[in-house]
Design a protein around this motif. Structure first.
Motif, short mmCIF file in Angstrom:
data_model
loop_
_atom_site.label_atom_id
_atom_site.label_comp_id
_atom_site.label_asym_id
_atom_site.label_seq_id
_atom_site.Cartn_x
_atom_site.Cartn_y
_atom_site.Cartn_z
N VAL A 49 0.77 -1.16 -0.13
CA VAL A 49 0.21 -0.12 0.00
C VAL A 49 0.94 1.38 0.13
O VAL A 49 1.84 1.41 0.50
CB VAL A 49 -1.05 -0.04 1.06
N PHE A 50 0.61 2.17 -0.75
CA PHE A 50 1.23 3.38 -0.94
C PHE A 50 2.77 3.29 -1.49
O PHE A 50 3.74 3.69 -1.19
CB PHE A 50 1.52 4.18 0.43
N ALA A 51 2.76 2.21 -2.38
CA ALA A 51 4.11 1.83 -3.01
C ALA A 51 4.69 3.06 -3.69
O ALA A 51 3.99 4.05 -4.30
CB ALA A 51 3.73 0.69 -4.10
N GLY A 52 6.14 3.24 -3.53
CA GLY A 52 6.76 4.43 -3.95
C GLY A 52 6.74 5.62 -2.97
O GLY A 52 7.52 6.68 -3.31
N TYR A 53 5.91 5.64 -2.07
CA TYR A 53 5.88 6.78 -1.16
C TYR A 53 7.09 6.74 -0.27
O TYR A 53 7.49 5.46 -0.03
CB TYR A 53 4.59 6.97 -0.17
N TRP A 54 7.59 7.88 0.42
CA TRP A 54 8.94 7.81 1.16
C TRP A 54 8.17 7.85 2.85
O TRP A 54 7.18 8.62 3.04
CB TRP A 54 9.58 8.80 1.06
N GLU A 55 8.57 7.30 3.56
CA GLU A 55 8.28 7.19 4.97
C GLU A 55 9.57 7.15 5.94
O GLU A 55 10.59 6.70 5.56
CB GLU A 55 7.45 6.08 5.08
N PHE A 56 9.18 7.25 7.11
CA PHE A 56 10.15 6.75 8.26
C PHE A 56 9.95 5.37 8.49
O PHE A 56 8.78 4.60 8.66
CB PHE A 56 9.64 7.60 9.56
N PRO A 57 11.17 4.59 8.46
CA PRO A 57 10.95 2.96 8.53
C PRO A 57 10.37 2.64 9.79
O PRO A 57 10.49 3.27 10.91
CB PRO A 57 12.42 2.69 8.26
N GLY A 58 9.79 1.19 9.68
CA GLY A 58 9.20 0.85 10.93
C GLY A 58 8.19 0.06 10.65
O GLY A 58 8.09 -0.50 9.42
N GLY A 59 7.40 -0.61 11.43
CA GLY A 59 6.20 -1.47 11.17
C GLY A 59 5.36 -1.80 12.23
O GLY A 59 5.40 -1.29 13.63
N ILE A 137 5.77 12.06 0.02
CA ILE A 137 6.11 11.45 1.48
C ILE A 137 4.86 11.08 1.93
O ILE A 137 3.80 11.75 1.79
CB ILE A 137 6.68 12.58 2.36
N LEU A 138 4.79 9.76 2.60
CA LEU A 138 3.66 9.25 3.13
C LEU A 138 2.80 10.38 3.98
O LEU A 138 3.54 11.00 5.02
CB LEU A 138 3.99 8.24 4.00
N PRO A 139 1.48 10.67 3.97
CA PRO A 139 0.85 11.55 4.65
C PRO A 139 0.83 11.68 5.97
O PRO A 139 0.92 12.79 6.56
CB PRO A 139 -0.67 11.22 4.13
N ALA A 140 0.93 10.58 6.71
CA ALA A 140 1.05 10.67 8.27
C ALA A 140 2.60 11.15 8.49
O ALA A 140 2.71 11.61 9.81
CB ALA A 140 1.00 9.32 8.64
N ASN A 141 3.42 11.41 7.82
CA ASN A 141 4.71 11.69 8.24
C ASN A 141 4.99 13.13 8.06
O ASN A 141 6.04 13.86 8.36
CB ASN A 141 5.84 11.00 7.44
N GLY A 142 3.94 13.96 7.43
CA GLY A 142 4.18 15.41 7.25
C GLY A 142 4.65 16.19 8.41
O GLY A 142 5.41 16.82 8.53
N PRO A 143 3.70 15.74 9.52
CA PRO A 143 3.86 16.66 10.87
C PRO A 143 4.98 16.42 11.32
O PRO A 143 5.78 17.08 12.22
CB PRO A 143 2.75 16.33 11.87
N ILE A 144 5.84 15.12 11.07
CA ILE A 144 7.09 14.76 11.72
C ILE A 144 8.05 15.80 11.17
O ILE A 144 9.16 16.13 11.81
CB ILE A 144 7.24 13.23 11.42
N LEU A 145 8.06 15.95 9.76
CA LEU A 145 9.05 16.73 9.05
C LEU A 145 9.23 18.38 9.67
O LEU A 145 10.14 18.66 10.01
CB LEU A 145 8.83 16.93 7.75
N ARG A 146 7.83 18.70 10.17
CA ARG A 146 7.55 20.00 10.74
C ARG A 146 8.42 19.95 12.36
O ARG A 146 9.20 20.75 12.26
CB ARG A 146 6.33 20.49 11.06
N ALA A 147 8.18 18.92 12.88
CA ALA A 147 8.77 18.74 14.22
C ALA A 147 10.26 18.65 14.16
O ALA A 147 10.97 19.09 15.04
CB ALA A 147 8.11 17.45 14.80
N LEU A 148 10.75 17.81 13.11
CA LEU A 148 12.24 17.97 13.26
C LEU A 148 12.87 19.14 12.91
O LEU A 148 14.21 19.34 13.21
CB LEU A 148 12.67 16.93 12.20
N GLU A 149 12.11 20.36 12.57
CA GLU A 149 12.72 21.67 12.26
C GLU A 149 13.03 22.36 13.69
O GLU A 149 13.66 23.27 13.81
CB GLU A 149 12.05 22.41 11.58
#
Length: 354
Positions: A49-59, A137-149
């Motif tokens: 699901v969401f093949a080709g999207y970029w994400e923070f790894p995990g599971g 980038i996977l939608p759920a990870n957008g806020p994380i990019l902001r937090a990393l700033e």
């Protein structure tokens, strides 16, 4: 669940069961990176699901596992590494068409082995706040990019006690040690040598609410002018949106009382809030704040009789937060590692600037 996530589910539709997921924000200190740090994203392979999207790894967290155990297993399976240092960070829920996920994010700062995309199509290193070289980038990870700033050090001004000129001098020394000048600066005779910390970013909160209005404005403007000589420095004004706009600060910090009364997110780039309990943490997330300060954690010089919530109480509350959490109250530089081990994004200091 945040407001934007609730809105992503169709009104009246059944919400699927929550899937617990461990996710890794793999951080590497690198002197050549802006701000001194970079992070990694991995690309989802074909057939998923969401093949080709970029994400923070995990599971997925399997039955009988803790989130940390799942993190260790997944990174070994997906990237071929063994985690040797990781701390809890954020917990966010997101509703996808196929599932509702609760993402337990960890900051991974040390590992054994060489990263290989065993179960991904590839991986890439990115710099916080810089344009992403990969997409989507996977939608759920957008806020994380902001937090990393967000820097992990917050210095709160104390001009009320120290005097405006002395506080500006103290801030100049801190910036020289903990930030990157935009142009070469000639250090003052009493400035310390650059501390060269791993992270070269700084958050400054202009507090000093008891100063006369005109004096506070002059002081705040001077703080902003000083900060603008450096990269990756964010300046917030405590409890005064109009003053923040007047002095061209980056944002505002809302005390708990102001947070409770706020009905909309202030129209500024960065918004923080002070919190003392779970309800206030949830309120800050609903309002769309970028981070919170939680405390007091330990007794403070101004209120030594108040014991604070303690590290275990802090950890319990921080574990539920969708926003980065700064530990506040009784903090000293040497407590930074203790704070992050208990789920803090960083520490906020009023008196104990290094």
């Amino acid at each position: 669940m945040s407001a934007e996530n609730r809105d992503s589910a169709a009104a009246g539709a059944a919400v699927p069961p929550v899937v617990e997921v461990a996710a890794a924000v793999i951080l590497e200190n690198l002197a050549s990176a802006p701000g001194g740090q970079r992070f990694m994203l991995a690309q989802r392979p074909a057939g998923k699901v969401f093949a080709g999207y970029w994400e923070f790894p995990g599971g997925k967290v399997e039955a009988g596992e803790t989130a940390r155990q799942a993190l260790d297993r997944e990174l070994n399976e997906e990237l071929g590494i063994s985690v040797t240092a990781a701390t809890p960070w954020l917990c966010r829920e997101f509703v996808y068409p196929h599932a509702t996920v609760r993402l337990h994010f960890f900051r991974v700062t040390a590992w054994a082995g060489e990263i290989r995309p065993i179960e991904h199509s590839g991986f890439a290193w990115l710099t916080p706040g810089e344009p992403s070289p990969v997409s989507p980038i996977l939608p759920a990870n957008g806020p994380i990019l902001r937090a990393l700033e967000l820097p992990t050090r917050c210095f709160i001004t104390h001009a009320e006690a120290n005097g405006a000129d002395a506080e500006l001098a103290r801030l100049a020394r801190a910036l020289a040690a903990y930030a990157i000048p935009l142009t070469p600066l000639t250090p003052a005779a009493d400035s310390p040598a650059a501390a060269s910390p791993n992270e070269r970013r700084l958050l400054i909160q202009v507090r000093d609410k008891s100063l006369p209005a005109a004096e506070r404005q002059r002081f705040a403007a001077a703080v902003v002018a000083l900060a603008r000589r450096y990269a990756h420095v964010i300046v917030l004004i405590n409890d005064d949106v109009e003053l923040a706009r007047t002095v061209a600060a980056d944002g505002v910090h809302l005390p708990a009382a102001r947070l409770a009364l706020s009905e909309a997110h202030p129209d500024l780039a960065w918004v923080g809030a002070s919190c003392h309990n779970a309800d206030e943490l949830a309120r800050a997330a609903t309002l769309g704040c970028d981070f919170v300060m939680l405390g007091p954690v330990l007794p403070t010089p101004s209120h030594p009789e108040q014991g604070g919530i303690g590290w275990e109480g802090f950890a319990r509350l921080a574990a539920t937060s969708a926003l980065p959490v700064f530990a506040l109250g009784g903090m000293r530089p040497e407590l930074a590692a203790t704070a992050t081990a208990h789920g803090a994004h960083g520490i906020a200091l009023l008196r104990g600037w290094p």
